[in-house]
Design a protein around this motif. Sequence first.
Motif, mmCIF file in Angstrom:
data_model
loop_
_atom_site.group_PDB
_atom_site.id
_atom_site.type_symbol
_atom_site.label_atom_id
_atom_site.label_comp_id
_atom_site.label_asym_id
_atom_site.label_seq_id
_atom_site.Cartn_x
_atom_site.Cartn_y
_atom_site.Cartn_z
ATOM 1 N N UNK A 41 55.277 75.973 35.704
ATOM 2 C CA UNK A 41 53.852 75.696 35.924
ATOM 3 C C UNK A 41 53.674 74.585 36.954
ATOM 4 N N UNK A 42 54.519 73.569 36.865
ATOM 5 C CA UNK A 42 54.465 72.467 37.832
ATOM 6 C C UNK A 42 54.828 72.961 39.224
ATOM 7 N N UNK A 46 52.599 73.105 42.817
ATOM 8 C CA UNK A 46 53.068 72.479 44.059
ATOM 9 C C UNK A 46 53.094 73.468 45.216
ATOM 10 N N UNK A 47 53.443 74.709 44.944
ATOM 11 C CA UNK A 47 53.602 75.682 46.023
ATOM 12 C C UNK A 47 52.375 76.545 46.229
ATOM 13 N N UNK A 48 51.572 76.648 45.206
ATOM 14 C CA UNK A 48 50.410 77.541 45.225
ATOM 15 C C UNK A 48 50.811 78.979 45.548
ATOM 16 N N UNK A 49 52.032 79.323 45.136
ATOM 17 C CA UNK A 49 52.547 80.673 45.353
ATOM 18 C C UNK A 49 52.285 81.518 44.117
ATOM 19 N N UNK A 50 52.123 82.802 44.319
ATOM 20 C CA UNK A 50 51.962 83.724 43.195
ATOM 21 C C UNK A 50 53.252 84.487 42.909
ATOM 22 N N UNK A 51 54.277 84.246 43.695
ATOM 23 C CA UNK A 51 55.551 84.944 43.538
ATOM 24 C C UNK A 51 56.369 84.272 42.437
ATOM 25 N N UNK A 52 56.446 84.920 41.282
ATOM 26 C CA UNK A 52 57.120 84.351 40.117
ATOM 27 C C UNK A 52 58.583 84.032 40.399
ATOM 28 N N UNK A 55 58.825 80.826 42.369
ATOM 29 C CA UNK A 55 58.479 79.706 41.480
ATOM 30 C C UNK A 55 59.653 79.395 40.555
ATOM 31 N N UNK A 56 60.292 80.426 40.019
ATOM 32 C CA UNK A 56 61.444 80.233 39.134
ATOM 33 C C UNK A 56 62.602 79.573 39.872
ATOM 34 N N UNK A 57 62.839 80.000 41.103
ATOM 35 C CA UNK A 57 63.930 79.415 41.897
ATOM 36 C C UNK A 57 63.628 77.949 42.196
ATOM 37 N N UNK A 58 62.402 77.626 42.558
ATOM 38 C CA UNK A 58 62.036 76.246 42.831
ATOM 39 C C UNK A 58 62.215 75.383 41.577
ATOM 40 N N UNK A 59 61.759 75.883 40.441
ATOM 41 C CA UNK A 59 61.918 75.145 39.185
ATOM 42 C C UNK A 59 63.398 74.963 38.853
ATOM 43 N N UNK A 60 64.203 75.997 39.054
ATOM 44 C CA UNK A 60 65.642 75.908 38.785
ATOM 45 C C UNK A 60 66.307 74.890 39.703
ATOM 46 N N UNK A 61 65.923 74.865 40.959
ATOM 47 C CA UNK A 61 66.484 73.890 41.895
ATOM 48 C C UNK A 61 66.120 72.460 41.507
ATOM 49 N N UNK A 62 64.899 72.267 41.055
ATOM 50 C CA UNK A 62 64.485 70.936 40.619
ATOM 51 C C UNK A 62 65.302 70.495 39.396
ATOM 52 N N UNK A 63 65.502 71.407 38.445
ATOM 53 C CA UNK A 63 66.293 71.072 37.251
ATOM 54 C C UNK A 63 67.756 70.851 37.610
ATOM 55 N N UNK A 64 68.280 71.639 38.542
ATOM 56 C CA UNK A 64 69.667 71.466 38.969
ATOM 57 C C UNK A 64 69.847 70.113 39.664
#
Length: 84
Positions: A41-42, A46-52, A55-64
Amino acid sequence: MEKKPSQKVNVEIFGDTYPFKTDGDPEELRRLAAVVDERMKTAAKMTRSLDTRKIAVLAALQMASEYADLKKDYDELMQLLEDK
């Protein structure tokens, strides 16, 4: 020791429900799913993208990245303790 039977747990992440089987604590799985849901959700804000997937890859990169920082800190702490 007897193995616990697997339990089915449904979790919701970013509007989708995922069924999992776990031999562990179902509440722990729900807590982890809640973390992933919040990160997605965060990332979406940040990206204002609708591509799930993006969004999942960005969230995974942040957690990594956070994991790598924590591991580095842990390794440095362990080295300090070993040097004593």
